[in-house]
Design a protein around this motif. Structure first.
Motif, PDB file in Angstrom:
ATOM      1  N   THR A  25       0.080  33.465  -6.413  1.00  0.00           N
ATOM      2  CA  THR A  25       1.017  33.261  -5.311  1.00  0.00           C
ATOM      3  C   THR A  25       0.388  33.448  -3.939  1.00  0.00           C
ATOM      4  OG1 THR A  25       1.715  35.557  -5.488  1.00  0.00           O
ATOM      5  CG2 THR A  25       3.015  33.921  -6.692  1.00  0.00           C
ATOM      6  N   TYR A  26      -0.853  33.918  -3.862  1.00  0.00           N
ATOM      7  CA  TYR A  26      -1.464  34.185  -2.559  1.00  0.00           C
ATOM      8  C   TYR A  26      -2.001  32.937  -1.883  1.00  0.00           C
ATOM      9  CZ  TYR A  26      -5.738  34.268  -5.341  1.00  0.00           C
ATOM     10  OH  TYR A  26      -6.744  33.947  -6.201  1.00  0.00           O
ATOM     11  N   GLY A  27      -1.977  31.800  -2.539  1.00  0.00           N
ATOM     12  CA  GLY A  27      -2.413  30.570  -1.875  1.00  0.00           C
ATOM     13  C   GLY A  27      -3.238  29.675  -2.759  1.00  0.00           C
ATOM     14  N   ARG A  28      -3.700  28.590  -2.152  1.00  0.00           N
ATOM     15  CA  ARG A  28      -4.488  27.598  -2.868  1.00  0.00           C
ATOM     16  C   ARG A  28      -5.951  28.021  -2.965  1.00  0.00           C
ATOM     17  NH1 ARG A  28      -1.003  24.285   0.451  1.00  0.00           N
ATOM     18  NH2 ARG A  28       0.151  22.832  -0.866  1.00  0.00           N
ATOM     19  N   VAL A  29      -6.541  27.759  -4.142  1.00  0.00           N
ATOM     20  CA  VAL A  29      -7.976  27.942  -4.343  1.00  0.00           C
ATOM     21  C   VAL A  29      -8.563  26.555  -4.566  1.00  0.00           C
ATOM     22  CG1 VAL A  29      -9.769  28.956  -5.799  1.00  0.00           C
ATOM     23  CG2 VAL A  29      -7.658  30.243  -5.344  1.00  0.00           C
ATOM     24  N   PHE A  30      -9.431  26.128  -3.646  1.00  0.00           N
ATOM     25  CA  PHE A  30     -10.035  24.798  -3.730  1.00  0.00           C
ATOM     26  C   PHE A  30     -10.929  24.695  -4.958  1.00  0.00           C
ATOM     27  CE2 PHE A  30     -13.693  22.026  -2.696  1.00  0.00           C
ATOM     28  CZ  PHE A  30     -13.021  20.816  -2.563  1.00  0.00           C
ATOM     29  N   LEU A  31     -10.761  23.605  -5.718  1.00  0.00           N
ATOM     30  CA  LEU A  31     -11.604  23.362  -6.889  1.00  0.00           C
ATOM     31  C   LEU A  31     -12.581  22.210  -6.666  1.00  0.00           C
ATOM     32  CD1 LEU A  31      -8.962  23.731  -9.761  1.00  0.00           C
ATOM     33  CD2 LEU A  31     -10.642  25.426  -8.967  1.00  0.00           C
ATOM     34  N   CYS A  32     -12.077  21.062  -6.161  1.00  0.00           N
ATOM     35  CA  CYS A  32     -12.951  19.906  -5.968  1.00  0.00           C
ATOM     36  C   CYS A  32     -12.185  18.792  -5.259  1.00  0.00           C
ATOM     37  CB  CYS A  32     -13.481  19.403  -7.312  1.00  0.00           C
ATOM     38  SG  CYS A  32     -12.213  18.755  -8.409  1.00  0.00           S
ATOM     39  N   TYR A  33     -12.876  17.690  -5.030  1.00  0.00           N
ATOM     40  CA  TYR A  33     -12.281  16.495  -4.443  1.00  0.00           C
ATOM     41  C   TYR A  33     -11.732  15.607  -5.556  1.00  0.00           C
ATOM     42  CZ  TYR A  33     -14.890  17.987  -0.368  1.00  0.00           C
ATOM     43  OH  TYR A  33     -15.381  18.722   0.681  1.00  0.00           O
ATOM     44  N   THR A  34     -10.780  14.742  -5.190  1.00  0.00           N
ATOM     45  CA  THR A  34     -10.193  13.827  -6.168  1.00  0.00           C
ATOM     46  C   THR A  34     -10.163  12.403  -5.626  1.00  0.00           C
ATOM     47  OG1 THR A  34      -7.908  14.107  -5.385  1.00  0.00           O
ATOM     48  CG2 THR A  34      -8.696  15.651  -7.087  1.00  0.00           C
ATOM     49  N   LEU A  35     -10.079  11.468  -6.543  1.00  0.00           N
ATOM     50  CA  LEU A  35      -9.933  10.065  -6.192  1.00  0.00           C
ATOM     51  C   LEU A  35      -8.996   9.414  -7.200  1.00  0.00           C
ATOM     52  CD1 LEU A  35     -10.967   7.826  -4.226  1.00  0.00           C
ATOM     53  CD2 LEU A  35     -12.605   7.231  -6.015  1.00  0.00           C
ATOM     54  N   GLU A  36      -8.079   8.611  -6.688  1.00  0.00           N
ATOM     55  CA  GLU A  36      -7.130   7.883  -7.526  1.00  0.00           C
ATOM     56  C   GLU A  36      -6.999   6.462  -7.006  1.00  0.00           C
ATOM     57  OE1 GLU A  36      -3.326  10.218  -8.313  1.00  0.00           O
ATOM     58  OE2 GLU A  36      -4.117  11.168  -6.491  1.00  0.00           O
ATOM     59  N   ASP A  37      -6.278   5.655  -7.780  1.00  0.00           N
ATOM     60  CA  ASP A  37      -5.901   4.337  -7.291  1.00  0.00           C
ATOM     61  C   ASP A  37      -4.939   4.487  -6.121  1.00  0.00           C
ATOM     62  OD1 ASP A  37      -7.275   2.435  -8.940  1.00  0.00           O
ATOM     63  OD2 ASP A  37      -6.003   3.044 -10.607  1.00  0.00           O
ATOM     64  N   GLU A  38      -4.583   3.384  -5.513  1.00  0.00           N
ATOM     65  CA  GLU A  38      -3.717   3.388  -4.348  1.00  0.00           C
ATOM     66  C   GLU A  38      -2.237   3.524  -4.735  1.00  0.00           C
ATOM     67  OE1 GLU A  38      -4.458  -0.990  -5.352  1.00  0.00           O
ATOM     68  OE2 GLU A  38      -5.536   0.885  -5.469  1.00  0.00           O
ATOM     69  N   TYR A  39      -1.431   3.835  -3.733  1.00  0.00           N
ATOM     70  CA  TYR A  39       0.019   3.870  -3.877  1.00  0.00           C
ATOM     71  C   TYR A  39       0.544   2.440  -3.944  1.00  0.00           C
ATOM     72  CZ  TYR A  39       4.914   4.104  -2.579  1.00  0.00           C
ATOM     73  OH  TYR A  39       6.273   3.948  -2.560  1.00  0.00           O
ATOM     74  N   ARG A  40       1.531   2.224  -4.795  1.00  0.00           N
ATOM     75  CA  ARG A  40       2.233   0.938  -4.859  1.00  0.00           C
ATOM     76  C   ARG A  40       3.699   1.213  -5.142  1.00  0.00           C
ATOM     77  NH1 ARG A  40      -1.132  -3.612  -5.756  1.00  0.00           N
ATOM     78  NH2 ARG A  40      -3.271  -3.049  -6.244  1.00  0.00           N
ATOM     79  N   ASN A  41       4.583   0.431  -4.521  1.00  0.00           N
ATOM     80  CA  ASN A  41       6.010   0.541  -4.827  1.00  0.00           C
ATOM     81  C   ASN A  41       6.288   0.139  -6.265  1.00  0.00           C
ATOM     82  OD1 ASN A  41       7.192   1.480  -2.411  1.00  0.00           O
ATOM     83  ND2 ASN A  41       7.002  -0.556  -1.512  1.00  0.00           N
ATOM     84  N   LYS A  42       5.588  -0.887  -6.735  1.00  0.00           N
ATOM     85  CA  LYS A  42       5.751  -1.381  -8.101  1.00  0.00           C
ATOM     86  C   LYS A  42       4.398  -1.267  -8.811  1.00  0.00           C
ATOM     87  CE  LYS A  42       7.402  -5.295 -10.742  1.00  0.00           C
ATOM     88  NZ  LYS A  42       7.878  -6.663 -10.719  1.00  0.00           N
ATOM     89  N   LYS A  43       4.412  -0.677  -9.996  1.00  0.00           N
ATOM     90  CA  LYS A  43       3.166  -0.432 -10.723  1.00  0.00           C
ATOM     91  C   LYS A  43       2.449  -1.730 -11.092  1.00  0.00           C
ATOM     92  CE  LYS A  43       1.153   1.466 -14.830  1.00  0.00           C
ATOM     93  NZ  LYS A  43       1.303   1.602 -16.238  1.00  0.00           N
TER      94      LYS A  43
END
Length: 160
Positions: A25-43
């Motif tokens: 509960t004391y906060g976020r612990v950074f683990l790494c960077y991420t990459l995903e596909d883009e946002y789309r209204n329709k998959k």
């Protein structure tokens, strides 16, 4: 164990983010960077990131990815990190890769990242290094019968 993907840059071809451990509960612990596909209204298959929300992670011990990772990592690998019950998606995994071309909706992790406003596909580097560092922590929680969840948070909402 509670994980969070904080999506910080959503562009036309990729989404860059940060992965945190938010178990305590004391906060976020950074683990790494991420990459995903883009946002789309329709998959669009293999070209859309998962919807924001919280999902359970379990091990997937079958399939092509699991076979490749078992061969590549040996006894280190006990199954793929499988994000469960994502509406409209199947087999969402957390794995290695370098660009959005490697995602198909999955979460790519790494220890370095290029700005996806400059590099269209986004770029994650040192992916195997990050995977080898983070996988054992998540695996240990799963093997201890802890519930492991991942929350995808849309911080950068300029695309909406």
């Amino acid at each position: 164990m509670k994980l969070e993907v904080l999506r910080v840059s959503s562009e036309s071809d990729s989404t860059s983010g940060l992965l945190f451990d938010i178990t305590n509960t004391y906060g976020r612990v950074f683990l790494c960077y991420t990459l995903e596909d883009e946002y789309r209204n329709k998959k669009v298959m293999h070209e859309t990131r998962v919807p924001a929300g919280t999902y359970q992670i379990k091990l997937r011990t079958e399939g092509g990815f699991n076979a490749r990772y078992t061969k590549k990592y040996g006894d280190f690998h006990k199954g793929m990190l499988h994000v469960q019950d994502v509406p409209g998606f199947q087999y969402i995994l957390i794995h290695t890769g370098n660009t959005d071309e490697h995602t198909s909706g999955c979460l790519i992790i790494g220890d370095s990242q290029e700005n996806n406003q400059l590099v269209k596909n986004g770029f994650i580097g040192r992916s195997v290094q990050a995977y080898k560092r983070i996988y054992p922590k998540i695996l240990a929680a799963l093997e201890n019968d802890e519930e492991v969840t991942i929350t995808y948070t849309d911080y950068d909402q300029t695309y909406m």
